[in-house]
Design an enzyme around this catalytic site. Sequence first.
Site, PDB file in Angstrom:
ATOM      1  N   THR A  28       0.852  -1.192   0.000  1.00  0.00           N
ATOM      2  CA  THR A  28       0.000   0.000   0.000  1.00  0.00           C
ATOM      3  C   THR A  28       0.887   1.240   0.000  1.00  0.00           C
ATOM      4  OG1 THR A  28      -1.793  -1.128   1.154  1.00  0.00           O
ATOM      5  CG2 THR A  28      -1.733   1.271   1.335  1.00  0.00           C
ATOM      6  N   SER A  30       2.209   5.111  -2.219  1.00  0.00           N
ATOM      7  CA  SER A  30       2.496   5.688  -3.533  1.00  0.00           C
ATOM      8  C   SER A  30       3.494   4.849  -4.325  1.00  0.00           C
ATOM      9  CB  SER A  30       3.013   7.117  -3.382  1.00  0.00           C
ATOM     10  OG  SER A  30       4.188   7.143  -2.560  1.00  0.00           O
ATOM     11  N   GLY A  84       6.268  -0.620  -0.027  1.00  0.00           N
ATOM     12  CA  GLY A  84       7.090   0.546   0.249  1.00  0.00           C
ATOM     13  C   GLY A  84       7.475   0.622   1.716  1.00  0.00           C
ATOM     14  N   ASP A  86       8.325   3.875   4.911  1.00  0.00           N
ATOM     15  CA  ASP A  86       8.462   5.290   5.262  1.00  0.00           C
ATOM     16  C   ASP A  86       9.878   5.607   5.717  1.00  0.00           C
ATOM     17  OD1 ASP A  86       5.650   6.090   4.875  1.00  0.00           O
ATOM     18  OD2 ASP A  86       5.302   4.629   6.470  1.00  0.00           O
ATOM     19  N   GLU A 105      -0.303  -5.048   6.259  1.00  0.00           N
ATOM     20  CA  GLU A 105       1.005  -5.128   5.605  1.00  0.00           C
ATOM     21  C   GLU A 105       1.929  -6.091   6.337  1.00  0.00           C
ATOM     22  OE1 GLU A 105       1.490  -0.723   3.531  1.00  0.00           O
ATOM     23  OE2 GLU A 105       2.008  -0.965   5.637  1.00  0.00           O
ATOM     24  N   LYS A 123      14.335   7.690   1.780  1.00  0.00           N
ATOM     25  CA  LYS A 123      13.774   6.923   2.897  1.00  0.00           C
ATOM     26  C   LYS A 123      14.855   6.193   3.688  1.00  0.00           C
ATOM     27  CE  LYS A 123       9.682   8.197   1.622  1.00  0.00           C
ATOM     28  NZ  LYS A 123       8.663   7.276   1.121  1.00  0.00           N
TER      29      LYS A 123
END
Length: 237
Positions: A28, A30, A84, A86, A105, A123
């Site tokens: 989940t 961008s 992905g 963060d 996730e 990141k």
Amino acid sequence: MSAPDLRRAAAERALALVEPGMRLGIGTGSTAAAFIALLGDRVRAGLDVIGVPTSEATRIACEREGIRLATLDELPELDLTIDGADECDGQLRLIKGGGAALLREKIVAVASRRMVVIADAAKRVETLGAFPLPIEVNVFGLGATWRAVEAALAESGCAGKRITRRLDAAGAPLLTDGGHALLDAHLGRIPDPEGLSARLWAVPGVVEHGLFLGIADTAFLAEASGTQAVVTVLGRS
């Protein structure tokens, strides 16, 4: 080079790992959305895979791309999860949950033989914690849980201990896909991620937290070099 270009470059590297017949966990956010778009192109060209989405938003995006889906109950063992992050440190410890899907996730990632992270190189951090740590909690007894979480942060040596409740786009308290509240712990740095993880797990109202420790196997991190994207590969030893 734009952020979408970097996300696409990282997603392309991960897509090269996908083989016909694979059972995929699909993340989940961008960067995961960039992967979904690329995977959709491959599926329409004849690639046969089946995916387990980590959020309702991902499910909708996959259905729009024509990607065949199943539930984790139907496919309890997955070959590969691509998602992905963060934040990611040199040991492939992650902070995840900016997209409010951390519980699903983590369940999907742990059910997979391999988890691959895709992100832009910004990141990558030396020490986790600049990104607020998401903590998913039961709505029942929220005030008591909040205080217990504050105590756990203090015991873990986190310098900043400001906690906020995540709001949705309309300014109302956000509820996750599982119906839980989401707290964001603004810590600045996390000196002992493993210790903090254990202390948060000891709080009864905590459903999940965004520290992904010992889960990711590889990270593809894209950064700009002139007009080109260069992807750095990190592996967990």
